[in-house]
Design an enzyme around this catalytic site. Structure first.
Site, short mmCIF file in Angstrom:
data_model
loop_
_atom_site.label_atom_id
_atom_site.label_comp_id
_atom_site.label_asym_id
_atom_site.label_seq_id
_atom_site.Cartn_x
_atom_site.Cartn_y
_atom_site.Cartn_z
N MET A 39 -12.33 -1.98 25.49
CA MET A 39 -13.32 -2.34 24.72
C MET A 39 -14.55 -1.45 24.93
O MET A 39 -15.11 -1.23 26.15
CB MET A 39 -13.80 -3.68 24.99
CG MET A 39 -14.95 -4.06 24.07
SD MET A 39 -14.64 -4.16 22.23
CE MET A 39 -16.33 -3.74 21.66
N ASN A 96 -17.80 -1.50 24.58
CA ASN A 96 -19.32 -2.13 24.87
C ASN A 96 -20.05 -0.88 25.11
O ASN A 96 -19.63 -0.29 26.21
CB ASN A 96 -19.15 -3.29 26.00
CG ASN A 96 -18.24 -4.19 25.63
OD1 ASN A 96 -18.00 -4.83 24.85
ND2 ASN A 96 -17.15 -4.11 26.82
N HIS A 118 -16.02 6.21 20.85
CA HIS A 118 -16.80 4.88 19.79
C HIS A 118 -18.27 4.89 20.29
O HIS A 118 -19.21 4.54 19.17
CB HIS A 118 -16.23 3.58 20.31
CG HIS A 118 -15.05 3.12 19.52
ND1 HIS A 118 -15.15 3.23 18.29
CD2 HIS A 118 -14.22 2.60 20.00
CE1 HIS A 118 -14.03 2.64 17.94
NE2 HIS A 118 -13.23 2.31 18.99
N HIS A 152 -10.80 7.34 23.27
CA HIS A 152 -10.98 6.69 22.09
C HIS A 152 -12.33 5.57 22.39
O HIS A 152 -13.18 5.91 21.73
CB HIS A 152 -9.84 5.54 22.06
CG HIS A 152 -10.14 4.78 20.84
ND1 HIS A 152 -9.55 5.04 19.62
CD2 HIS A 152 -10.59 3.49 20.68
CE1 HIS A 152 -9.88 4.12 18.75
NE2 HIS A 152 -10.56 3.23 19.54
N GLU A 153 -12.31 5.16 23.43
CA GLU A 153 -13.57 4.20 23.84
C GLU A 153 -14.84 4.98 24.13
O GLU A 153 -15.85 4.74 23.58
CB GLU A 153 -13.41 3.41 24.97
CG GLU A 153 -12.06 2.41 24.98
CD GLU A 153 -11.84 1.80 23.79
OE1 GLU A 153 -12.70 1.34 23.09
OE2 GLU A 153 -10.69 1.63 23.34
#
Ligand code: B3K
Ligand code: ZN
Length: 869
Positions: free
Chosen positions: A264, A266, A302, A298-299
């Site tokens: 994730m 965050n 983001h 990927h994270e």
């Protein structure tokens, strides 16, 4: 829980927003006290009702501007304040809630993972922490103070920068964090625990120093280095290829064992499933290493595509996910083998996404209707979404695409955007219009291209007639024509590529198919060509062209595009499978084409030309991949034919496999493109040889001498799949060695769950009692139960329905403990229409039983309802 659908068309901008929020967490696994002090702003002067989202906590109190506030109505999932008597534009709310992380098995909101505590807020988990405008278009600045026992939780982390810290007399300590970038609540994160910390730093291209911190369970430091290297590589790549630089002074990653998905993003504090962080040569395979690299990337990516520019509403999810998947695929392709990456991505798309399109869950990459948002983190939104971005890239070229990206970022930085905004940015930067292309966002289903050709010997012209159609899907009956880029090449019989030209000018290799049917003509073609269609898989479509075996072998041998070579081999295998399946069903002998066998042996003989490609070409599609060729799937038949093909190729190319196996020598384990390719080919040879009389000895030896997980696991897999005599002893050895390590045991669980034996279900049920198994850990569940239900076609679909009953029992339990994981695992059941009437009846019975459960979660409800409709 209310099970009401939300529609994309109903979007309304919020009447209120939050500008700043101060969160105070008094952490304790049994009872955490959260005080949220938020600055609200009324955006719509008319609005007097403020509806906040929230559930699954104990609501203690609410104050407005410091005074106890009583004018509210509460229901199961919200608190609505009556602000009739509040006439200011700005006001402050202070809300106190109590949470119990230790019993939160849903792994959303605030929960306990091992001995630590962490959060997962996307999509709508923040509302399990406090009442909030929990929607992505409300962006606020967060300050977070965490107080907890210092010995149990020496590290207290949240988003942004650490601004203050202190100790208390009672053995607790506190840390305060501030994130300067306004963000939606889904990007909030908190972690508390005791960890080993790997520290490093990165200097951005403008010269700023960023400290990098990677937190892993104590004792795992030696498994953290690869992820750190991947992070630095990603940061560098994003600067070079996308001109995007990291913005905060610190970037943290925490690995946890209990996690519903991969990771994730965050802001400044990524939380990862430990599966996508931890690796050393003994515990991780080459595949794991590459997966870690791509999830880390990927994270990280983001941070711009998702965090700095976020989504207006959840229907726009593909805006950040499709784009970020495209970015991580490009990263892997730039830093590794572009061809192999493309082939693997296409393989996945064809098996998993095409199947989703053909299922009751079919939806466009930008869905129209959602009951539970977590159900829409799908291969369609992610992988097909990435294909749509890739088509834009194909149409605009790298330069045009990057110009569009810069425009998109410049126009929407710090804001919540839509898919439409992205397309508009691409249009404006390139001065074109993409009216028809937009339909990819609203149309579901897999388009099919029917291609016919005509060669005019006299005039030396060649015509390709391409027709498009998309079959109706569960969610959408009417389909329209799409703008489909079809990249092609023409070869003569000797494999010489032909120039594409007409009327004396060269033609683009990318054909723009926009109508239902179009004919493309090429001139000065002196022999009947072999067309290579959909080079690099230029569009996410199915292809129907009547290739002859000879033509496919020409492409396999000579095509310049590696994807086309691989795809030709796939088509050859598919044809063999189809033909033999009919033979099998009619009780006839199975056979395999000599021509194809010869072509495969030539590929293997020349493996030095391209080792990685040789391996992918020679890898038979899995049963689940073959299954997608059929409207009605025959699990036993497909298994039998696959096994036959595997054995046949093995027997007939045995000497060559053995020669290649012996020829390949590797030094000590290294994760380099070359070594990965060599190991891959050597293990492919082993896998075939396992089906010959040499199998038992060779596999046993391979296992014994392996000094890394890639080789150990390959041997183990070969032993179980080919059902070699040594398999039980090897499995026992592996278990003995790794039973303390859940992540490694997952590999062992999956191997057992996918065993071809008759009694696999009983075995799986037994393994659920294994000391290394834990029903509350999603990784274990996916490995064992997911392995059986999703990857053991024959075992799960045994004709007596025992597989379906087993899954139903698991789902009934999971419906209570972790609905998100339940909803992933139910997929094979809702796809009953792909099976024969007897199996359909049994599968439907299972679904009806589930539908009658009290407290059916939204997650399962949405899928079961669609399936039974
Ligand atoms: N954005 C998260 C996925 C969240 C899933 C919520 N059910 C990871 C990712 O796509 O990067
Ligand atoms: Zn993502």
């Amino acid at each position: 829980m209310l099970k009401k659908a939300k529609y994309r068309k109903d979007y309304r901008s919020p009447d209120f927003t939050v500008t700043d929020i101060y969160l105070d967490f008094q952490l304790d696994p049994q009872q955490t006290i959260v005080t949220a002090k938020s600055q609200y702003q009324r955006l719509n002067p008319e609005s007097q009702q403020l509806r906040l989202d929230g559930h699954n906590f104990q609501f203690i109190s609410i104050k407005l501007n410091g005074e106890n506030f009583k004018s509210y109505e509460q229901d199961e999932e919200s608190l609505t304040l009556d602000l009739t008597h509040v006439d200011t534009k700005n006001f402050e709310l202070e809300i106190v809630t109590h949470l119990q992380p230790s019993t939160n098995t849903s792994l959303q909101g605030l929960y306990q993972s091992g001995d630590g505590i962490c959060t997962q807020c996307e999509a709508e988990g923040f509302r399990q922490i406090t009442y909030m405008l929990d929607r992505p278009d409300v962006l606020a600045r967060y300050t977070t103070k965490i107080t907890a026992d210092k010995s149990k939780y020496p590290y207290l982390l949240s988003n942004g920068n650490r601004i203050a810290a202190g100790n208390m007399e009672d053995g607790r300590h506190w840390v305060e964090w501030q994130d300067p970038f306004p963000k939606p609540s889904y990007l909030f994160a908190l972690v508390a625990g005791d960890f080993d910390l790997l520290q490093d730093n990165f200097v951005t291209k403008s010269g700023r120093n960023v400290s990098l911190e990677l937190y892993v369970d104590r004792g795992n430091l030696d498994r953290a280095h690869w992820a750190m290297t991947a992070l630095k590589k990603s940061m560098k790549w994003d600067e070079e290829r996308f001109n995007l630089e990291y913005d905060l002074d610190i970037y943290m990653i925490v690995a946890v064992d209990f996690f519903n998905m991969g990771a994730m993003e965050n802001k400044g504090l990524n939380i990862f499933n430990s599966k996508f962080v931890l690796a050393n040569p003994q515990t991780a395979t080459d595949e794991d290493y590459l997966a870690i690299e791509s999830v880390i990337a990927h994270e990280y990516f983001h941070n711009w595509t998702g965090n700095r520019v976020t989504c207006r509403d959840w229907f726009q999810l593909s805006l950040k996910e499709g784009l970020t998947v495209f970015r991580d695929q490009e990263f892997s392709s730039d830093t590794g083998s572009r061809a192999i990456n493309r082939i693997n991505n296409v393989k996945f798309l064809r098996t998993v996404q095409f199947a989703e399109d053909a299922s009751p869950m079919s939806h466009p990459i930008r869905p129209e209707k959602v009951i539970e948002m977590n159900n829409f983190y799908t291969v369609t939104v992610y992988e097909k979404g990435a294909e749509v971005i890739r088509m834009l890239h194909t149409l605009l070229g790298e330069k045009g695409f990057q110009a569009g990206m810069q425009r998109y970022i410049a126009d929407h930085d710090g804001k919540a955007a839509t898919c439409e905004d992205f397309i508009v940015a691409m249009e404006q930067a390139n001065n074109i219009e993409l009216k028809q292309f937009r339909r990819w966002y609203s149309q579901s289903g897999t388009p099919e291209l029917r291609v016919t050709d005509f060669y005019d010997e006299k005039n030396h012209t060649y015509q390709l007639k391409i027709a498009q159609s998309t079959a109706p899907t569960a969610d959408q009956m009417e389909k329209v024509n799409l703008h489909i880029p079809v990249k092609i090449a023409l070869y003569d019989e000797n494999g010489i590529e032909q120039c594409l030209q007409a009327n004396g000018v060269g033609l683009s290799e990318v054909l723009n198919l926009t109508q239902q049917e179009q004919t493309f003509e090429f001139q000065n073609i002196y022999t009947r060509p072999v067309p290579a269609l959909l080079c690099d898989f230029s569009a996410p479509v199915k292809l129907d062209y009547a290739y002859s075996t000879k033509q496919l072998i020409t492409l396999l041998k000579f095509a310049k595009n590696d994807f086309i070579r691989w795809d030709a081999a796939q088509m050859l295998f598919n044809a063999e499978l189809r033909r033999n399946l009919t033979n099998y069903q009619q009780g006839q002998e199975l056979d395999f084409s000599n021509e194809i066998l010869t072509a495969l042996s030539q590929v293997l003989e020349n493996y030095q030309q391209d080792i990685g490609l040789t391996t992918t070409i020679l890898t038979l599609p899995k049963e689940t991949e073959f299954a997608e060729l059929f409207k009605t799937i025959d699990p036993e038949g497909i298994y039998a034919v696959c096994e036959f093909m595997q054995r046949y190729i093995a027997e007939n190319l045995k000497d060559l496999f053995l020669k290649t196996y012996n020829e390949i020598q590797l030094g000590s384990y290294q994760v380099t493109e070359q070594d990965i390719a060599l190991r891959g080919l050597r293990n492919l040879c082993l896998n075939y040889l396992a089906y010959t009389n040499l199998g038992n000895n060779l596999v046993n030896k391979h296992y014994t001498y392996a000094d890394n997980m890639t080789d150990s696991l390959s041997a183990l897999k070969a032993a179980t799949q080919a059902q070699l005599p040594c398999r039980n002893q090897l499995l026992a050895d592996f278990e003995q060695k790794w039973q303390h390590d859940g992540l490694v045991m997952d590999k062992w669980f999956t191997l057992q769950a996918t065993r071809p034996e008759e009694n696999t279900l009983a075995h799986v049920q037994q393994l659920m009692e294994h000391p290394s198994f834990n029903f509350n850990n999603p990784n274990r569940l996916r490995a064992l139960v997911g392995g059986f239900c999703m990857h053991n076609l024959k075992g799960f679909h045994v004709a007596d329905g025992s597989g379906y009953r087993f899954l139903t029992e698991v789902l009934l339990k999971l419906n209570e403990s972790n609905p998100q994981v339940a909803s992933r695992l139910i997929e094979p059941l809702i796809r009953f229409s792909r099976f024969d009437p007897q199996r359909q009846t049994l599968m439907k019975r299972a679904l009806v039983r589930l539908s009658e459960t009290d407290n059916l979660s939204k997650d399962l409800f949405e899928k079961i309802e669609k399936a039974l409709q």
